[in-house]
Write an enzyme that holds these catalytic residues in place. Structure first.
Site, PDB file in Angstrom:
ATOM      1  CB  SER A  39      85.815  47.973  31.813  1.00 55.15           C
ATOM      2  OG  SER A  39      85.618  48.766  30.669  1.00 55.15           O
ATOM      3  CG  HIS A  79      81.601  51.144  30.553  1.00 59.31           C
ATOM      4  ND1 HIS A  79      81.832  51.654  31.806  1.00 59.31           N
ATOM      5  CD2 HIS A  79      82.683  50.397  30.265  1.00 59.31           C
ATOM      6  CE1 HIS A  79      83.014  51.248  32.247  1.00 59.31           C
ATOM      7  NE2 HIS A  79      83.555  50.486  31.316  1.00 59.31           N
ATOM      8  CG  ASP A 105      80.216  52.934  34.182  1.00 64.41           C
ATOM      9  OD1 ASP A 105      80.871  52.005  34.690  1.00 64.41           O
ATOM     10  OD2 ASP A 105      79.975  53.011  32.965  1.00 64.41           O
TER      11      ASP A 105
END
Length: 188
Positions: A39, A79, A105
């Site tokens: 990701s 992230h 998210d």
């Protein structure tokens, strides 16, 4: 055999002391993490090893890569901070997104949660310089990330062993068995 067992115990206790020492130095409950998914590509790939810090006095910035834990999920997520929302009282909330993901998210957060708070952060990736364009919308109290180009990363692909051990439990037990056997058989 007594000395081999004692040697094994010393290796395990030394590793634990090093880990606890890193926790104290970095301020993070997990000072080293392995990227488990794609990701964050192209910034980080599966198996990259990240070093984290989590100093309370450092403000969270847009473009920074954070590792956070979501209530109800065991594995933390790596992230990038996409937006920061600061309230009048100074309380900060932020939104994250994987570089390789199409959407933010919010779908990963627990139901009803739209922003993360500093208490959710396990640590912040170090050794990642970014060049970014931050555009604060007028009078919104929100700062937003527009572009971000990763420049460098720490220890690429070294954590692939961890991924293999998670994906293939028999491989994990074989590696642990071989390491234990090596310690018991090896003589100094």
């Amino acid at each position: 055999l007594y000395y081999q067992v004692l040697n094994f115990g010393m290796i395990v206790s030394s590793a634990l002391m090093i880990w606890k020492g890193l926790m104290v130095i970095t301020g993070s409950e997990s000072p080293i993490v392995v990227v488990l998914s794609g990701s964050m590509e192209p910034a980080f790939h599966r198996g990259d090893l990240l070093f984290l810090t989590n100093r309370v006095e450092d403000p969270i910035r847009v473009g920074e890569i954070v590792v956070f834990r979501i209530e109800g999920r065991e594995i933390p997520i790596v992230h990038r901070v996409l937006k920061i929302h600061e309230k009048q009282n100074g309380h900060i909330k932020f939104l994250t997104k994987g570089d390789n993901n199409a959407v933010d998210d919010r779908g990963l957060y627990k139901q009803g949660q739209h922003w993360l708070e500093k208490k959710d952060v396990v640590g912040r990736a170090r050794g990642t310089d970014t060049v970014d364009s931050v555009i604060p919308p007028a009078n919104s109290g929100t700062v937003e990330l527009r572009n971000c180009v990763p420049i460098k990363k720490f220890v690429p692909y070294i954590g692939i062993v961890t991924i293999l051990m998670n994906d293939y439990p028999k491989f994990k037990y074989a590696v642990l068995f071989l390491l234990g056997l090596f310690v018991l058989v090896h003589r100094e």
